[in-house]
Design a protein around this motif. Structure first.
Motif, PDB file in Angstrom:
ATOM      1  N   ASP A  94     -17.647  31.304  44.468  1.00 55.22           N
ATOM      2  CA  ASP A  94     -18.277  32.357  43.682  1.00 55.22           C
ATOM      3  C   ASP A  94     -19.787  32.145  43.713  1.00 55.22           C
ATOM      4  O   ASP A  94     -20.357  31.431  42.885  1.00 55.22           O
ATOM      5  CB  ASP A  94     -17.770  32.328  42.243  1.00 55.22           C
ATOM      6  CG  ASP A  94     -18.225  33.548  41.452  1.00 55.22           C
ATOM      7  OD1 ASP A  94     -19.101  34.276  41.955  1.00 55.22           O
ATOM      8  OD2 ASP A  94     -17.699  33.777  40.347  1.00 55.22           O
ATOM      9  N   LEU A  95     -20.424  32.763  44.706  1.00 60.82           N
ATOM     10  CA  LEU A  95     -21.871  32.635  44.867  1.00 60.82           C
ATOM     11  C   LEU A  95     -22.596  33.900  44.441  1.00 60.82           C
ATOM     12  O   LEU A  95     -23.689  34.196  44.936  1.00 60.82           O
ATOM     13  CB  LEU A  95     -22.209  32.319  46.335  1.00 60.82           C
ATOM     14  CG  LEU A  95     -21.607  31.052  46.919  1.00 60.82           C
ATOM     15  CD1 LEU A  95     -22.016  30.886  48.371  1.00 60.82           C
ATOM     16  CD2 LEU A  95     -22.029  29.822  46.117  1.00 60.82           C
ATOM     17  N   ARG A  96     -22.009  34.637  43.518  1.00 56.72           N
ATOM     18  CA  ARG A  96     -22.645  35.872  43.081  1.00 56.72           C
ATOM     19  C   ARG A  96     -23.991  35.612  42.401  1.00 56.72           C
ATOM     20  O   ARG A  96     -24.839  36.497  42.351  1.00 56.72           O
ATOM     21  CB  ARG A  96     -21.716  36.638  42.144  1.00 56.72           C
ATOM     22  CG  ARG A  96     -20.486  37.211  42.841  1.00 56.72           C
ATOM     23  CD  ARG A  96     -19.557  37.902  41.861  1.00 56.72           C
ATOM     24  NE  ARG A  96     -18.975  36.954  40.912  1.00 56.72           N
ATOM     25  CZ  ARG A  96     -18.156  37.301  39.908  1.00 56.72           C
ATOM     26  NH1 ARG A  96     -17.857  38.580  39.737  1.00 56.72           N
ATOM     27  NH2 ARG A  96     -17.671  36.383  39.096  1.00 56.72           N
ATOM     28  N   PHE A  97     -24.176  34.398  41.886  1.00 60.81           N
ATOM     29  CA  PHE A  97     -25.447  34.070  41.260  1.00 60.81           C
ATOM     30  C   PHE A  97     -26.600  34.126  42.254  1.00 60.81           C
ATOM     31  O   PHE A  97     -27.759  34.278  41.873  1.00 60.81           O
ATOM     32  CB  PHE A  97     -25.381  32.682  40.609  1.00 60.81           C
ATOM     33  CG  PHE A  97     -25.273  31.543  41.601  1.00 60.81           C
ATOM     34  CD1 PHE A  97     -26.408  30.956  42.133  1.00 60.81           C
ATOM     35  CD2 PHE A  97     -24.034  31.071  41.985  1.00 60.81           C
ATOM     36  CE1 PHE A  97     -26.306  29.913  43.034  1.00 60.81           C
ATOM     37  CE2 PHE A  97     -23.921  30.025  42.885  1.00 60.81           C
ATOM     38  CZ  PHE A  97     -25.069  29.444  43.423  1.00 60.81           C
ATOM     39  N   MET A  98     -26.283  34.014  43.562  1.00 58.57           N
ATOM     40  CA  MET A  98     -27.313  34.078  44.590  1.00 58.57           C
ATOM     41  C   MET A  98     -27.581  35.497  45.066  1.00 58.57           C
ATOM     42  O   MET A  98     -28.487  35.719  45.871  1.00 58.57           O
ATOM     43  CB  MET A  98     -26.916  33.218  45.795  1.00 58.57           C
ATOM     44  CG  MET A  98     -26.947  31.727  45.548  1.00 58.57           C
ATOM     45  SD  MET A  98     -26.593  30.808  47.063  1.00 58.57           S
ATOM     46  CE  MET A  98     -28.001  31.299  48.079  1.00 58.57           C
ATOM     47  N   GLY A  99     -26.791  36.450  44.598  1.00 61.30           N
ATOM     48  CA  GLY A  99     -26.884  37.812  45.111  1.00 61.30           C
ATOM     49  C   GLY A  99     -28.265  38.422  45.001  1.00 61.30           C
ATOM     50  O   GLY A  99     -28.771  39.043  45.946  1.00 61.30           O
ATOM     51  N   THR A 100     -28.904  38.267  43.827  1.00 57.60           N
ATOM     52  CA  THR A 100     -30.227  38.847  43.640  1.00 57.60           C
ATOM     53  C   THR A 100     -31.221  38.294  44.654  1.00 57.60           C
ATOM     54  O   THR A 100     -32.051  39.033  45.207  1.00 57.60           O
ATOM     55  CB  THR A 100     -30.731  38.556  42.215  1.00 57.60           C
ATOM     56  OG1 THR A 100     -29.768  39.037  41.274  1.00 57.60           O
ATOM     57  CG2 THR A 100     -32.058  39.245  41.960  1.00 57.60           C
ATOM     58  N   PHE A 101     -31.114  37.009  44.936  1.00 56.28           N
ATOM     59  CA  PHE A 101     -32.075  36.368  45.826  1.00 56.28           C
ATOM     60  C   PHE A 101     -31.745  36.637  47.294  1.00 56.28           C
ATOM     61  O   PHE A 101     -32.630  36.978  48.087  1.00 56.28           O
ATOM     62  CB  PHE A 101     -32.108  34.860  45.549  1.00 56.28           C
ATOM     63  CG  PHE A 101     -32.530  34.519  44.156  1.00 56.28           C
ATOM     64  CD1 PHE A 101     -33.868  34.300  43.855  1.00 56.28           C
ATOM     65  CD2 PHE A 101     -31.603  34.442  43.123  1.00 56.28           C
ATOM     66  CE1 PHE A 101     -34.270  33.994  42.567  1.00 56.28           C
ATOM     67  CE2 PHE A 101     -31.988  34.133  41.832  1.00 56.28           C
ATOM     68  CZ  PHE A 101     -33.334  33.913  41.539  1.00 56.28           C
ATOM     69  N   ILE A 102     -30.467  36.495  47.675  1.00 56.72           N
ATOM     70  CA  ILE A 102     -30.082  36.687  49.071  1.00 56.72           C
ATOM     71  C   ILE A 102     -30.209  38.146  49.488  1.00 56.72           C
ATOM     72  O   ILE A 102     -30.838  38.471  50.508  1.00 56.72           O
ATOM     73  CB  ILE A 102     -28.650  36.193  49.316  1.00 56.72           C
ATOM     74  CG1 ILE A 102     -28.574  34.674  49.119  1.00 56.72           C
ATOM     75  CG2 ILE A 102     -28.179  36.568  50.720  1.00 56.72           C
ATOM     76  CD1 ILE A 102     -29.363  33.888  50.123  1.00 56.72           C
ATOM     77  N   ILE A 103     -29.614  39.044  48.717  1.00 57.71           N
ATOM     78  CA  ILE A 103     -29.661  40.459  49.076  1.00 57.71           C
ATOM     79  C   ILE A 103     -31.070  41.018  48.911  1.00 57.71           C
ATOM     80  O   ILE A 103     -31.493  41.902  49.672  1.00 57.71           O
ATOM     81  CB  ILE A 103     -28.643  41.262  48.244  1.00 57.71           C
ATOM     82  CG1 ILE A 103     -27.235  40.723  48.503  1.00 57.71           C
ATOM     83  CG2 ILE A 103     -28.695  42.742  48.595  1.00 57.71           C
ATOM     84  CD1 ILE A 103     -26.844  40.687  49.976  1.00 57.71           C
ATOM     85  N   GLY A 104     -31.819  40.495  47.961  1.00 59.64           N
ATOM     86  CA  GLY A 104     -33.224  40.889  47.858  1.00 59.64           C
ATOM     87  C   GLY A 104     -33.995  40.488  49.101  1.00 59.64           C
ATOM     88  O   GLY A 104     -34.826  41.255  49.611  1.00 59.64           O
TER      89      GLY A 104
END
Length: 351
Positions: free
Chosen positions: A160-170
């Motif tokens: 569950d790496l959703r915490f990285m979503g803002t940074f990776i997808i950004g």
């Protein structure tokens, strides 16, 4: 996709579809980024509820001091210990209540949609030109962004790496915007110097390594934020970044980034070696102090220093994170400034 690709016609229609889907995928990523950000904002409320429940159930185990009314009071250390342990551990395993995040689920679905559209754009670009889709800065950047997003969604299936979503997808959205706005290049043939089988080997590994460096960069930034946050909590100060409760500890992020950088470093080593072999075949020498060659070696030296310092020199925590970030800064400098402003034999790649 061999050395005779320049003799094959360009499929202009497919090239137009590639550009269209590249723009559409950038838009989908941008919306996914918004939902990831909303998830972090919404999580503040969820975390407050978790804190209240945790305080109620853990009162006996907290370090307390008597106050009027018999209410317990947390000390600095107890407060620091509470922050984070009821949401996610260092193995990135979440509590049931924190795992149910509607905004994050929507963001993940949009991310998968963006990856599929992005993949179609990259593949159609290759088919339109009858060659590999990394012959110039536009193609290198768009393909690299696709690899970053693809690695991320595959990793989501395992952790569950959703915490990285803002940074990776950004970061992916920023890469696509830079490609489409800063380096727009119509689909076309490779220049003669690039019409070699080595472009498949040398540049593909460089794309993969750069994508992994991008992911580790995002984790190092999170590591620094988490480290600063935990220091504030240990000092008894207010938590300015409560959404970071959704992020594992700084140590776990550092270890994860170190593993990724180790793999990426091996790939970059192969990239430099393959580039030297290609240079000998194209120009009759393995090394000529071309600006691109020099900065590729600088990147290798910085990451080699990072791996050595962390493994044997005891460089852990923020120092290792900053050294890794400096390495990624060299990657960006090599791709942008060196390609645009430094004249050399690699200038034929185009922008």
């Amino acid at each position: 996709m061999g050395t005779n690709s320049a003799l094959e016609p360009i499929n202009e229609t497919l090239g137009v579809y590639s550009q269209l889907f590249m723009l559409l995928s950038a838009m989908v990523y941008a919306v996914a980024f918004i939902f990831y950000a909303l998830d972090l904002v919404q999580s503040n409320k969820t975390i407050a509820e978790l804190d209240a429940a945790a305080l109620q159930s853990d009162q006996k185990s907290l370090v307390t001091a008597g106050v009027p009314g018999g209410k317990p009071r947390r000390t600095k250390n107890a407060r620091a210990d509470l922050m984070g342990e009821h949401v996610v551990n260092d193995k990135m395993t979440y509590t049931a209540s924190s795992a149910k995040r509607g905004m994050a689920r929507i963001a993940v679905v949009l991310t998968w949609l963006g990856v599929l559209m992005h993949g179609f754009a990259v593949v159609s670009r290759a088919l339109a030109a009858n060659r590999v889709p990394w012959g110039n800065m536009y193609e290198f950047l768009t393909t690299g962004a696709f690899v970053v997003a693809a690695v991320y969604v595959v990793a989501l299936l395992l952790k569950d790496l959703r915490f990285m979503g803002t940074f990776i997808i950004g970061l992916v959205t920023l890469m696509l915007c830079a490609a489409t706005i800063g380096f727009p290049t119509p689909v076309g043939h490779l220049v003669p110097a690039l019409q070699s089988p080595w472009i498949v080997i040398h540049v593909s590994i460089a794309v993969l390594a750069s994508a992994l460096f991008s992911i580790s960069f995002a984790m190092n930034v999170l590591q620094l934020l988490q480290h600063s946050r935990m220091n504030r909590l240990a000092e008894g100060k207010n938590d300015r970044l409560p959404f970071m409760r959704l992020v594992p500890g700084a140590g776990a992020l550092e270890n994860f980034a170190y593993r990724i950088n180790t793999i990426a470093f091996v790939m970059w080593t192969f990239t430099v070696m393959a580039g030297a072999i290609w240079a000998e075949a194209a120009w009759g020498r393995y090394w000529g102090w071309d600006p691109k060659e020099v900065w590729s070696f600088v990147i290798w030296v910085v990451y080699a220093g990072y791996l050595h310092a962390r493994a044997t020199g005891g460089w852990t925590g923020p120092r290792s994170a900053w050294l890794s970030i400096i390495g990624y800064g060299c990657v960006i400098f090599n791709f942008t400034v060196v390609n645009i402003y430094f004249n050399g034999l690699h200038s034929y790649a185009g922008i």
